[in-house]
Design a protein around this motif. Sequence first.
Motif, short mmCIF file in Angstrom:
data_model
loop_
_atom_site.label_atom_id
_atom_site.label_comp_id
_atom_site.label_asym_id
_atom_site.label_seq_id
_atom_site.Cartn_x
_atom_site.Cartn_y
_atom_site.Cartn_z
N GLY A 177 -19.57 48.14 19.35
CA GLY A 177 -20.15 48.78 20.52
C GLY A 177 -21.49 48.21 20.93
O GLY A 177 -21.85 47.09 20.54
N ILE A 178 -22.19 48.99 21.71
CA ILE A 178 -23.44 48.56 22.34
C ILE A 178 -24.52 49.59 22.05
O ILE A 178 -24.29 50.80 22.22
N ILE A 179 -25.68 49.12 21.62
CA ILE A 179 -26.80 50.02 21.33
C ILE A 179 -27.99 49.59 22.19
O ILE A 179 -28.23 48.40 22.39
N THR A 180 -28.71 50.57 22.72
CA THR A 180 -29.85 50.33 23.59
C THR A 180 -31.13 50.79 22.90
O THR A 180 -31.18 51.90 22.35
N PHE A 181 -32.14 49.94 22.92
CA PHE A 181 -33.39 50.19 22.21
C PHE A 181 -34.60 50.06 23.12
O PHE A 181 -34.56 49.40 24.17
N SER A 182 -35.70 50.65 22.66
CA SER A 182 -37.04 50.32 23.10
C SER A 182 -37.92 50.36 21.86
O SER A 182 -37.65 51.13 20.93
N VAL A 223 -36.99 47.72 27.39
CA VAL A 223 -35.68 48.29 27.06
C VAL A 223 -34.68 47.14 27.00
O VAL A 223 -34.63 46.29 27.90
N PHE A 224 -33.88 47.11 25.95
CA PHE A 224 -32.90 46.04 25.79
C PHE A 224 -31.66 46.55 25.08
O PHE A 224 -31.67 47.57 24.39
N LYS A 225 -30.57 45.81 25.29
CA LYS A 225 -29.28 46.16 24.69
C LYS A 225 -28.87 45.11 23.66
O LYS A 225 -29.22 43.93 23.80
N VAL A 226 -28.12 45.55 22.67
CA VAL A 226 -27.58 44.67 21.65
C VAL A 226 -26.12 45.04 21.44
O VAL A 226 -25.79 46.22 21.22
N GLU A 227 -25.24 44.05 21.52
CA GLU A 227 -23.83 44.29 21.24
C GLU A 227 -23.54 44.01 19.77
O GLU A 227 -24.09 43.08 19.18
N CYS A 228 -22.65 44.81 19.19
CA CYS A 228 -22.34 44.71 17.76
C CYS A 228 -20.83 44.67 17.55
O CYS A 228 -20.09 45.43 18.18
N VAL A 229 -20.38 43.80 16.64
CA VAL A 229 -19.01 43.86 16.16
C VAL A 229 -18.91 45.00 15.15
O VAL A 229 -19.92 45.58 14.74
N ASP A 230 -17.71 45.36 14.73
CA ASP A 230 -17.61 46.35 13.66
C ASP A 230 -18.12 45.72 12.36
O ASP A 230 -18.26 44.50 12.26
N TRP A 231 -18.37 46.54 11.37
CA TRP A 231 -19.08 46.05 10.18
C TRP A 231 -18.33 44.96 9.43
O TRP A 231 -18.94 44.11 8.79
N THR A 232 -16.98 44.94 9.53
CA THR A 232 -16.22 43.91 8.82
C THR A 232 -16.12 42.61 9.60
O THR A 232 -15.64 41.61 9.07
N GLY A 233 -16.52 42.63 10.87
CA GLY A 233 -16.41 41.43 11.68
C GLY A 233 -15.02 41.17 12.19
O GLY A 233 -14.54 40.04 12.18
N ALA A 234 -14.34 42.22 12.65
CA ALA A 234 -13.00 42.14 13.27
C ALA A 234 -11.90 41.87 12.25
O ALA A 234 -10.88 41.25 12.58
N GLN A 235 -12.04 42.38 11.03
CA GLN A 235 -10.99 42.23 10.03
C GLN A 235 -9.94 43.34 10.09
O GLN A 235 -8.87 43.21 9.50
N ILE A 236 -10.25 44.46 10.77
CA ILE A 236 -9.37 45.64 10.74
C ILE A 236 -8.71 45.82 12.11
O ILE A 236 -9.37 45.76 13.15
N GLY A 237 -7.38 46.07 12.11
CA GLY A 237 -6.63 46.21 13.34
C GLY A 237 -6.17 47.62 13.63
O GLY A 237 -6.10 48.48 12.74
#
Length: 414
Positions: free
Chosen positions: A280-285, A47-61
């Motif tokens: 956000g953060i997504i958790t996988f196996s 089981v592991f976690k992956v953090e993700c930026v929003d799809w634009t890469g922090a271009q939207i405020g």
Amino acid sequence: MATRANSVPHPTLVQVDPFIPADQQKGLHNRWHPDIPAYATVKPGEVFKVECVDWTGAQIGNNDNSDDIKTVDLTKVHNLSGPIAVEGAEPGDCLVVDILDVTPFEKMPWGYTGIFELENGGGLFAREFKSRAAKAIWDFKGIYATSRHIPGVRFAGVSHPGLIGTAPSAELLATWNTRECGLIDAHPNAVPPVAFAPNPTGAYVGQDLDADVRARIASQGARTIPGREHGGNCDIKNLSRGSRCYFPVFMPGANLSVGDLHFSQGDGELSFCGAIEMAGIITFSTSIIKGGVEKFALKQPIFVPSPIDPLYSQKLIFEGISVDYHGDGTQYNMDATVAYKQAALNAIAYLQKVGYKLADLLLSAAPIESHDSPNACVTLALPTGIFEHDILPKPEGLTKHDFGQCAIRSDGVV
């Protein structure tokens, strides 16, 4: 009593800061290419976690104008976390991915929905509405979302990754580029464009690479905008916690990447930036089925959706047929796309009577359902329970409310 022994937290393999531009961070990439090396490796069953930026890469405020939507740099999207290699995965296998959880960052409890400019992304109704940039900010309170830009609505989100897939082989990448560039050549002046060719501008891999490898990825790497044989930009709203995905493997390790997290989304994602986009953060196996491509005739991924879904007992259903009665009245033969657009335009026209000026923003973000059938008769189901007021038809007609305006361009153009 509770013990620390054998209490091992699940590791976070990719860590990001959602407020820092993606092209300044490690473990991210925005192209598909077999030469992008694995950023981390896991064993099947971990089981592991992956953090993700929003799809634009922090271009939207989080603000009250849509200038950032208007000027967003689409050469830099989508920003994906990974790749994550899975030990033992080989070409021809099936990589089984269990989505265990999807959550926003605690320090960023908000997301956004956008309508893009006709000339910069557009959307399903870009031509009909001559799309101009607009935006709604959504605040997250537990499982619920509300927006100061679309008042009178509150609904439970079904958070999910909009984009998830395995890496292509060199042969598959070449196939993609050949067929998509051929489509572009057949429609050279299309607005919005019918596809996006490889483009070195904006290409990014957040790893230390040899200059030649980096240049090859930038010049050949497939854009992340469409879904393809490996998965990719599938935008399935029920691919939330509890979902299981079966991906074909095209290279050793499979090299799984993920991004474009959504707090909620309506079927079809009507505007180009149509979900509630979030970091956000997504958790996988993961696990591996050896020879799974042959066993399952796996030309593309197979998904088992989440058992968790908001319960709305009452829905207002709008129908559309393959006649362009919102346009020039042309009859089409079994065209489900035309039928779906008519159903959505019927819903938009209805919601405008209630007071929602840019109703397609709402339909993109809320948990609507849409279906098509062989005779190209399509329906769109809008749950009435998301509204704080009655929107059902009445003999005296609909009551139109003043809900104000979503975030628009600072020059006032809509």
